[in-house]
Design an enzyme around this catalytic site. Structure first.
Site, PDB file in Angstrom:
ATOM      1  N   CYS A  99      42.098  47.810  55.197  1.00  0.00           N
ATOM      2  CA  CYS A  99      41.178  46.667  55.343  1.00  0.00           C
ATOM      3  C   CYS A  99      39.715  47.081  55.246  1.00  0.00           C
ATOM      4  O   CYS A  99      38.853  46.268  54.930  1.00  0.00           O
ATOM      5  CB  CYS A  99      41.419  45.953  56.670  1.00  0.00           C
ATOM      6  SG  CYS A  99      43.088  45.363  56.823  1.00  0.00           S
ATOM      7  N   HIS A 122      35.629  41.112  57.354  1.00  0.00           N
ATOM      8  CA  HIS A 122      36.966  41.209  56.782  1.00  0.00           C
ATOM      9  C   HIS A 122      37.817  40.098  57.390  1.00  0.00           C
ATOM     10  O   HIS A 122      37.784  39.875  58.599  1.00  0.00           O
ATOM     11  CB  HIS A 122      37.558  42.583  57.093  1.00  0.00           C
ATOM     12  CG  HIS A 122      39.047  42.613  56.969  1.00  0.00           C
ATOM     13  ND1 HIS A 122      39.684  42.254  55.802  1.00  0.00           N
ATOM     14  CD2 HIS A 122      40.019  42.922  57.872  1.00  0.00           C
ATOM     15  CE1 HIS A 122      40.996  42.350  55.996  1.00  0.00           C
ATOM     16  NE2 HIS A 122      41.226  42.736  57.238  1.00  0.00           N
ATOM     17  N   ASN A 157      45.095  37.280  54.929  1.00  0.00           N
ATOM     18  CA  ASN A 157      44.437  38.586  54.967  1.00  0.00           C
ATOM     19  C   ASN A 157      44.786  39.339  53.680  1.00  0.00           C
ATOM     20  O   ASN A 157      45.944  39.688  53.467  1.00  0.00           O
ATOM     21  CB  ASN A 157      44.938  39.345  56.210  1.00  0.00           C
ATOM     22  CG  ASN A 157      44.348  40.743  56.340  1.00  0.00           C
ATOM     23  OD1 ASN A 157      43.738  41.259  55.412  1.00  0.00           O
ATOM     24  ND2 ASN A 157      44.551  41.353  57.492  1.00  0.00           N
TER      25      ASN A 157
HETATM   26  O1  UT7 Z   1      43.553  43.356  58.951  1.00  0.00           O
HETATM   27  C1  UT7 Z   1      43.735  44.478  59.766  1.00  0.00           C
HETATM   28  C2  UT7 Z   1      43.523  44.167  61.156  1.00  0.00           C
HETATM   29  N1  UT7 Z   1      44.499  43.215  61.600  1.00  0.00           N
HETATM   30  C3  UT7 Z   1      44.259  42.513  62.664  1.00  0.00           C
HETATM   31  O2  UT7 Z   1      43.203  42.619  63.239  1.00  0.00           O
HETATM   32  C4  UT7 Z   1      45.344  41.611  63.187  1.00  0.00           C
HETATM   33  C5  UT7 Z   1      45.318  41.616  64.677  1.00  0.00           C
HETATM   34  N2  UT7 Z   1      46.386  40.889  65.313  1.00  0.00           N
HETATM   35  C6  UT7 Z   1      46.616  39.566  65.166  1.00  0.00           C
HETATM   36  O3  UT7 Z   1      45.982  38.921  64.359  1.00  0.00           O
HETATM   37  C7  UT7 Z   1      47.617  38.910  66.059  1.00  0.00           C
HETATM   38  O4  UT7 Z   1      48.042  39.839  67.029  1.00  0.00           O
HETATM   39  C8  UT7 Z   1      48.854  38.331  65.307  1.00  0.00           C
HETATM   40  C9  UT7 Z   1      48.437  37.112  64.523  1.00  0.00           C
HETATM   41  C10 UT7 Z   1      49.436  39.374  64.411  1.00  0.00           C
HETATM   42  C11 UT7 Z   1      49.909  37.908  66.310  1.00  0.00           C
HETATM   43  O5  UT7 Z   1      49.386  36.945  67.193  1.00  0.00           O
HETATM   44  P1  UT7 Z   1      49.582  37.115  68.756  1.00  0.00           P
HETATM   45  O6  UT7 Z   1      48.921  35.961  69.370  1.00  0.00           O
HETATM   46  O7  UT7 Z   1      49.086  38.471  69.125  1.00  0.00           O
HETATM   47  O8  UT7 Z   1      51.138  36.976  68.927  1.00  0.00           O
HETATM   48  P2  UT7 Z   1      52.182  38.025  69.515  1.00  0.00           P
HETATM   49  O9  UT7 Z   1      52.399  39.126  68.552  1.00  0.00           O
HETATM   50  O10 UT7 Z   1      51.772  38.371  70.908  1.00  0.00           O
HETATM   51  O11 UT7 Z   1      53.490  37.154  69.583  1.00  0.00           O
HETATM   52  C12 UT7 Z   1      53.594  36.044  70.476  1.00  0.00           C
HETATM   53  C13 UT7 Z   1      54.897  35.362  70.240  1.00  0.00           C
HETATM   54  C14 UT7 Z   1      56.095  36.301  70.233  1.00  0.00           C
HETATM   55  O12 UT7 Z   1      57.176  35.622  70.856  1.00  0.00           O
HETATM   56  P3  UT7 Z   1      57.554  35.917  72.388  1.00  0.00           P
HETATM   57  O13 UT7 Z   1      57.901  37.366  72.435  1.00  0.00           O
HETATM   58  O14 UT7 Z   1      56.336  35.561  73.176  1.00  0.00           O
HETATM   59  O15 UT7 Z   1      58.713  35.002  72.627  1.00  0.00           O
HETATM   60  C15 UT7 Z   1      56.419  36.483  68.768  1.00  0.00           C
HETATM   61  O16 UT7 Z   1      57.781  36.757  68.547  1.00  0.00           O
HETATM   62  O17 UT7 Z   1      54.893  34.720  68.947  1.00  0.00           O
HETATM   63  C16 UT7 Z   1      56.065  35.128  68.219  1.00  0.00           C
HETATM   64  N3  UT7 Z   1      55.735  35.147  66.790  1.00  0.00           N
HETATM   65  C17 UT7 Z   1      55.847  34.095  65.988  1.00  0.00           C
HETATM   66  N4  UT7 Z   1      56.279  32.830  66.223  1.00  0.00           N
HETATM   67  C18 UT7 Z   1      56.252  31.979  65.185  1.00  0.00           C
HETATM   68  C19 UT7 Z   1      55.255  36.198  66.074  1.00  0.00           C
HETATM   69  N5  UT7 Z   1      55.055  35.818  64.799  1.00  0.00           N
HETATM   70  C20 UT7 Z   1      55.430  34.513  64.726  1.00  0.00           C
HETATM   71  C21 UT7 Z   1      55.436  33.567  63.690  1.00  0.00           C
HETATM   72  N6  UT7 Z   1      55.862  32.310  63.956  1.00  0.00           N
HETATM   73  N7  UT7 Z   1      55.029  33.873  62.442  1.00  0.00           N
END
Ligand code: UT7
Length: 334
Positions: free
Chosen positions: A115, A261, A291
């Site tokens: 990135c 980014h 992204n």
């Molecule tokens: O470009 C390089 C740098 N990248 C970044 O900076 C990305 C940084 N991270 C993020 O943008 C976020 O962490 C994500 C968008 C990747 C994830 O969002 P989050 O709010 O951190 O969600 P999470 O990973 O904590 O997941 C929360 C819940 C989980 O379910 P449980 O365990 O709480 O039941 C996941 O299984 O959301 C679930 N989940 C989804 N649900 C529906 C994860 N992906 C999905 C999805 N649809 N696509």
């Protein structure tokens, strides 16, 4: 020492629009979850079998940038190509661009840095122009993520985020002193595996993946520890933005346009709030493209410029954070 300026910008994205709703055919997710957590509404994904690849998309973006700079491919002295999704394991796509553009045998450098790849590439090109070694350098960021994503519920945390596309600039020796004021690059390799695609590569080669034939093996898909990456991203973005401003005696209020980014709209909004920036001072287009890693800043720059958001004399700040971890910024007097 010379100064370098961005003389031409271009971008290219595949025609194929994939909405959040379209992703339901592969995985359990909802439009609401994706919009709320990431801001993404749709992304472009290459149609398999089409001519779109990192090299060809990068070349199309480069052709526009060269034309906008009022140049022809023969004026280009050097190529810097940033991608994490090259056409081939080796060689990198820089040489393919040299061939596709029909340029004489100039140097072509491939940059990884994910990135942060475009900011790293811009910084490298800036040094070559500063020293007088080159006058016109193509800096390209291009990615084809969709072919390598795990399109299932297991992979949804990563797959919904990434999109395909390319952006390019011509970095040119400046005649009026305007241009890149400074660039700032960082890395913290102890977090390499928090956002990585481990195999196939020499640490886990194709033979091992095939012979083990483990259905639980996801090493050949990108892995991201989302929360961990998010927390580091907001800290490092803020640091590297302040570093660029501080190095040049500016404050956040002096920024005409911040082009972060496009990792997650929530990250951009967090940074905007932390820096006390207005909506006019920050450019986001993650809603339409997701992204696109090394391509995200040049695509955003290209759109912002064509929308009239950047004018002569503006103070433009680019900042990136991503896998490595790597992060960086570039401050430009336009
Ligand atoms: O470009 C390089 C740098 N990248 C970044 O900076 C990305 C940084 N991270 C993020 O943008 C976020 O962490 C994500 C968008 C990747 C994830 O969002 P989050 O709010 O951190 O969600 P999470 O990973 O904590 O997941 C929360 C819940 C989980 O379910 P449980 O365990 O709480 O039941 C996941 O299984 O959301 C679930 N989940 C989804 N649900 C529906 C994860 N992906 C999905 C999805 N649809 N696509």
């Amino acid at each position: 020492m010379y100064t370098s300026r961005i003389a031409g910008i271009g971008h290219y994205v595949p025609d194929n629009v994939v909405t959040n709703q379209d992703l339901l055919q592969f995985m359990e997710t909802t439009n609401e979850w994706i919009v709320e957590r990431t801001g993404i509404e749709e992304r472009r994904w290459v149609v398999p079998g089409s001519d779109d690849r990192p090299s060809t998309m990068g070349t199309k973006a480069a052709q526009i940038a060269i034309k906008n700079a009022g140049l022809t491919p023969d004026d280009i002295d050097f190529i810097v190509f940033a991608t994490l999704s090259p056409d081939y394991y080796f060689p990198g796509p820089g040489v393919q661009v040299q061939d596709l553009l029909g340029i004489r045998e100039i140097g072509a450098l491939d940059v990884r840095n994910q990135c942060s790849g475009f900011v790293y590439g811009l910084s490298v090109a800036d040094q070559f122009i500063k020293t007088g070694m080159y006058k016109n350098i193509l800096v390209i960021g291009s990615e084809y993520h969709s072919g390598g994503l795990e399109k299932s519920t297991r992979g949804r945390g990563v797959t919904v985020i990434f999109g395909d596309g390319a952006g390019a600039v011509v970095l040119q020796r400046s005649e009026n002193g305007h241009g890149i004021l400074s660039t700032h690059l960082h890395s913290e390799g102890k977090h390499a595996k928090e956002l990585a695609l481990i195999g196939p590569a020499t640490s886990r080669w194709v033979d091992a993946i095939m012979s083990e034939n483990d259905p639980e093996d996801t090493s050949y898909y990108p892995h991201m520890n989302g929360n961990f990456v998010f927390k580091h991203a907001v800290t490092r973005f803020a640091e590297v933005i302040m570093e660029a401003l501080g190095a040049n005696g500016y404050n956040p209020g002096d920024i005409s346009l911040l082009i972060p980014h496009q990792a997650n709209l929530r990250i951009s909004q967090f940074i905007q709030k932390k820096m006390g920036l207005s909506d006019d001072q920050v450019y986001n287009n993650i809603m339409r493209y997701g992204n696109t890693t090394a391509a995200s800043i040049p695509i955003a720059l290209s759109e912002a410029h064509s929308e009239g958001r950047i004018k002569e004399g503006d103070l433009v700040l680019m900042a990136a954070f991503g896998s490595g971890f790597t992060w960086g910024s570039a401050l430009i007097r336009w």
